[in-house]
Scaffold this motif. Structure first.
Motif, PDB file in Angstrom:
ATOM      1  N   VAL A 188     -26.234 124.756   9.282  1.00 53.77           N
ATOM      2  CA  VAL A 188     -25.185 124.934   8.289  1.00 53.77           C
ATOM      3  C   VAL A 188     -25.740 124.548   6.931  1.00 53.77           C
ATOM      4  O   VAL A 188     -26.327 123.471   6.762  1.00 53.77           O
ATOM      5  CB  VAL A 188     -23.949 124.077   8.626  1.00 53.77           C
ATOM      6  CG1 VAL A 188     -22.971 124.057   7.457  1.00 53.77           C
ATOM      7  CG2 VAL A 188     -23.251 124.625   9.868  1.00 53.77           C
ATOM      8  N   TRP A 189     -25.550 125.445   5.968  1.00 52.74           N
ATOM      9  CA  TRP A 189     -26.079 125.278   4.619  1.00 52.74           C
ATOM     10  C   TRP A 189     -24.944 125.256   3.618  1.00 52.74           C
ATOM     11  O   TRP A 189     -23.827 125.699   3.900  1.00 52.74           O
ATOM     12  CB  TRP A 189     -27.028 126.429   4.268  1.00 52.74           C
ATOM     13  CG  TRP A 189     -28.223 126.541   5.155  1.00 52.74           C
ATOM     14  CD1 TRP A 189     -28.263 127.024   6.433  1.00 52.74           C
ATOM     15  CD2 TRP A 189     -29.565 126.158   4.835  1.00 52.74           C
ATOM     16  NE1 TRP A 189     -29.539 126.972   6.929  1.00 52.74           N
ATOM     17  CE2 TRP A 189     -30.362 126.446   5.974  1.00 52.74           C
ATOM     18  CE3 TRP A 189     -30.175 125.622   3.699  1.00 52.74           C
ATOM     19  CZ2 TRP A 189     -31.732 126.203   6.001  1.00 52.74           C
ATOM     20  CZ3 TRP A 189     -31.544 125.373   3.727  1.00 52.74           C
ATOM     21  CH2 TRP A 189     -32.308 125.659   4.866  1.00 52.74           C
ATOM     22  N   ALA A 190     -25.243 124.758   2.413  1.00 50.35           N
ATOM     23  CA  ALA A 190     -24.288 124.767   1.310  1.00 50.35           C
ATOM     24  C   ALA A 190     -25.006 125.205   0.046  1.00 50.35           C
ATOM     25  O   ALA A 190     -26.195 124.931  -0.144  1.00 50.35           O
ATOM     26  CB  ALA A 190     -23.678 123.385   1.107  1.00 50.35           C
ATOM     27  N   VAL A 191     -24.267 125.899  -0.842  1.00 46.12           N
ATOM     28  CA  VAL A 191     -24.837 126.357  -2.109  1.00 46.12           C
ATOM     29  C   VAL A 191     -23.716 126.353  -3.148  1.00 46.12           C
ATOM     30  O   VAL A 191     -22.556 126.637  -2.817  1.00 46.12           O
ATOM     31  CB  VAL A 191     -25.457 127.765  -1.948  1.00 46.12           C
ATOM     32  CG1 VAL A 191     -24.402 128.830  -1.714  1.00 46.12           C
ATOM     33  CG2 VAL A 191     -26.340 128.119  -3.127  1.00 46.12           C
ATOM     34  N   PRO A 192     -24.013 126.006  -4.396  1.00 39.81           N
ATOM     35  CA  PRO A 192     -22.969 126.021  -5.432  1.00 39.81           C
ATOM     36  C   PRO A 192     -22.360 127.406  -5.599  1.00 39.81           C
ATOM     37  O   PRO A 192     -23.042 128.427  -5.491  1.00 39.81           O
ATOM     38  CB  PRO A 192     -23.716 125.585  -6.699  1.00 39.81           C
ATOM     39  CG  PRO A 192     -24.863 124.770  -6.194  1.00 39.81           C
ATOM     40  CD  PRO A 192     -25.275 125.429  -4.904  1.00 39.81           C
ATOM     41  N   ALA A 193     -21.061 127.440  -5.878  1.00 35.05           N
ATOM     42  CA  ALA A 193     -20.336 128.710  -5.981  1.00 35.05           C
ATOM     43  C   ALA A 193     -20.482 129.364  -7.341  1.00 35.05           C
ATOM     44  O   ALA A 193     -19.986 130.479  -7.537  1.00 35.05           O
ATOM     45  CB  ALA A 193     -18.858 128.490  -5.677  1.00 35.05           C
TER      46      ALA A 193
END
Length: 313
Positions: A288-293
């Motif tokens: 699971v990854w996250a990136v700024p919107a």
């Protein structure tokens, strides 16, 4: 059954092989360790543990912590408020059958439905009153040479079931759109439990549909939008757009201006992104990854051996 077919040669054989793989490749939960008692307390990142198929959780504030692993086995998982949904394909069934399990805040089953197909997408409306899902009735992914989808809705508060939204009246350029190959997938609801967005696929194209659930009608807003995910404030949609054969880029669409912002994740993401504050989460390469919107920054890996992220508020 409606089909969206992009190539004819070999489609039947590829589809059959894909379905058999999905049904037989599901992890055996018995191989996992003792189950933890999980609930929907705030501040958690829940996900499907890829190696076991079980739903697990880590603190949002410390995603690197050792996961607490439940005994619940799912292929797709989602939560909102005090409601969760688990999509679980029945092993060994041909044609495939998926159990849609509506769960309470202790992850106990409060309602179940059996639908034909293999799990694809799952969501719960922000108010917890609508459980939505998409299943493939042909093929195993959006990269398949041909597929057909069914997207359904279960009303938690009334018990009403909409098995498929394929009869939803949709207007394209002001005209009612009719096509035998129309497919819908990737439903996402606004906070009012009424306005929702979904993908319409037809004649080799995809469209973002904005719809009114009570009036049961919708309109297309933009082409080349798949698997929309509405932001918590209802002003933006994160989505994947096709940039090549079987290749998608994550982007965010401002619903007022229709301005599109490509995100910093440059790899192909075949997932329905999930908002968490001002960033989006997604599954890629068994993590699971996250990136700024807002298009800034760079991807951050939050949890390994993970897919189908869900966040408790």
């Amino acid at each position: 059954m409606k089909k969206l077919v992009f190539a004819l040669a070999g489609t039947a054989l590829l589809v059959a092989a894909a379905v058999i793989y999905i049904v037989n490749a599901r992890p055996d939960a018995a191989e996992a360790g003792p189950a933890a008692q999980l609930g929907l307390a705030p501040g958690q990142l829940l996900f499907r543990q890829v190696s076991t198929g079980r739903v697990a959780a880590v603190p949002l504030a410390d995603p690197g912590a050792k996961p607490q692993v439940s005994g619940l086995t799912c292929d797709r998982f989602a939560v909102a408020r005090q409601t969760a949904v688990c999509l679980a394909v029945r092993p060994g069934t041909l044609p495939p059958v998926t159990d849609v399990l509506v769960l309470d805040d202790h992850l106990a089953v409060r309602h179940s439905e059996a639908v034909p197909g293999t799990p694809s997408r799952a969501r719960v409306s922000p108010d917890g009153r609508r459980v939505v899902w998409t299943v493939f009735v042909t093929g195993d992914s959006y990269a398949a040479t041909g597929f057909s989808t069914r997207a359904g809705v279960y009303e938690v508060d009334t018990g009403r079931l909409v098995k498929t939204i394929e009869e939803l009246p949709v207007f394209l350029d002001g005209q009612r759109y009719f096509a035998a190959d129309a497919n819908y997938w990737g439903i996402t609801f606004a906070g009012d439990g009424n306005r929702f967005y979904a993908t319409l696929g037809s004649k080799g194209k995809t469209y973002l549909v904005e719809a009114d659930y009570a009036r049961y009608r919708g309109k297309t807003l933009r082409e080349n939008v798949e698997c929309p995910s509405l932001s918590p404030d209802g002003t933006r949609v994160a989505f994947k757009k096709k940039v090549g054969d079987g290749v998608w880029r994550l982007s965010v669409l401002d619903l007022k201006t229709l301005k599109e912002t490509e995100l910093a994740e440059t790899r192909s993401v075949d997932d329905q992104a999930l908002w968490q504050g001002d960033r989006v989460l997604y599954g890629l390469d068994n993590a699971v990854w996250a990136v700024p919107a807002d298009g800034s920054g760079r991807p951050e890996r939050l949890v390994s051996d993970a897919a189908s992220p869900a966040v408790t508020g």
